[in-house]
Design a protein around this motif. Structure first.
Motif, short mmCIF file in Angstrom:
data_model
loop_
_atom_site.label_atom_id
_atom_site.label_comp_id
_atom_site.label_asym_id
_atom_site.label_seq_id
_atom_site.Cartn_x
_atom_site.Cartn_y
_atom_site.Cartn_z
N ARG A 26 34.38 33.14 36.01
CA ARG A 26 35.69 32.52 36.24
C ARG A 26 35.50 31.02 36.08
O ARG A 26 34.65 30.43 36.76
N ALA A 48 38.99 29.97 37.76
CA ALA A 48 38.49 30.17 39.13
C ALA A 48 39.58 29.81 40.12
O ALA A 48 40.51 29.06 39.83
N ARG A 69 38.48 34.23 29.50
CA ARG A 69 37.95 34.11 30.85
C ARG A 69 39.08 33.66 31.79
O ARG A 69 39.88 32.80 31.42
N PRO A 70 39.14 34.21 33.01
CA PRO A 70 40.15 33.72 33.97
C PRO A 70 39.72 32.39 34.58
O PRO A 70 38.53 32.03 34.54
#
Length: 300
Positions: A180, A261, A258-259
């Motif tokens: 993340r 954080a 990707r996500p």
């Protein structure tokens, strides 16, 4: 004033060159110049500032360009509505699309509408947000989809879809070490963002996220389409933001999602429509849309 005068004016306003405009219109330059002079005489205003070296729109010309396009669009829509009626349609919905709306959800909605009401024609128009709002206020469109809720009190914005926001990262990028990605790390790299005018609603949502970090982002490029954005990311121009839905449908072998954080961030799509009484076909369209969404939020 004739419709051809408006078409001639738009051609000159877009080309800012009489010879090129005449070539585009397939006419000689002298009748084009006469038509523009006649138009300026009818309006009692100067539309162009002309010198031997350049042609520029006056402020009055810039205002008239918007209105001329609006008139021709209304005429084209009237023609299309008449043809639709002649072909057996009993109603027409004009739906504007801005910000690259998620295609699979829209396709499913349109398929359901065609199945339930085959005699109602649905016409789609891909336009920038500013043009969509003007069209909604002026009666050119019945409703629209965009990723903006700040649209004024005369427009109802109703959230219909929310997608997790992802980061598009070039393959083999050092940030892929993170499952993340922290925003404070992301902001250290150049970004490829959606175009601030062509994708205004999406751009606003991304800009709000970037403002939460006290660092000025470096924007390498602005992309007018999702495909171009992914191409630039894959080529290493920078990182980008994209909805999870878009990333799943339009996979690129050299781009990894990707996500961010921290708290999950969502990219929200809104149904926009005039804050006035709706037609029966539009009410049924909205009803089908809301059946596929949970607990929509209305913003006026």
């Amino acid at each position: 004033m004739e419709l051809r005068h408006l078409r001639y004016f738009i051609a000159v306003a877009e080309e800012l060159h009489f010879a090129r405009a005449a070539e585009r219109l397939h006419i000689e330059q002298s009748p084009l110049s006469r038509a523009i002079k006649d138009l300026e005489y009818d309006l009692s205003v100067q539309l162009f500032e002309r010198t031997t070296r350049s042609t520029r729109l006056t402020w009055a010309g810039q205002v008239f360009l918007d209105e001329a396009k609006h008139v021709l669009s209304a005429v084209d829509q009237a023609k299309a509505s008449v043809k639709a009626a002649a072909n057996g349609y009993r109603g027409t919905l004009r739906i504007a699309l801005s910000d690259g709306i998620y295609p699979l959800r829209l396709a499913a909605l349109l398929a359901q509408c065609r199945e339930d009401e085959p005699d109602v024609e649905i016409r789609l128009f891909e336009v920038p947000l500013a043009q969509q709002l003007k069209g909604l206020r002026g009666g050119l469109y019945d409703a629209g989809f965009a990723q903006a809720a700040e649209v004024g009190e005369d427009i109802v914005a109703q959230s219909v879809w929310s997608d997790p926001l992802m980061i598009a990262v070039p393959a083999r990028h050092p940030l892929l070490a993170h499952k993340r990605i922290p925003l404070t790390e992301l902001i250290r790299y150049p970004l490829v963002l959606c175009h601030p005018e062509l994708c205004e609603g999406c751009y606003r949502q991304i800009e709000r996220i970037l403002r939460t970090v006290d660092v000025e982002p470096v924007v390498a490029e602005h992309a007018a389409s999702f495909d171009l954005m992914m191409t630039l990311v894959a080529a290493g121009y920078g990182l980008s933001f994209a909805s999870e839905s878009h990333m799943m449908v339009c996979r690129h072998p050299e781009v990894v999602a990707r996500p961010l954080a921290g708290q999950a961030l969502l990219l929200t799509t809104y149904l926009l429509r005039p804050n006035a009484e709706s037609s029966d076909p539009l009410n049924r369209f909205v009803g089908r849309l809301l059946e596929a969404t949970a607990s929509p939020t209305i913003i006026q």
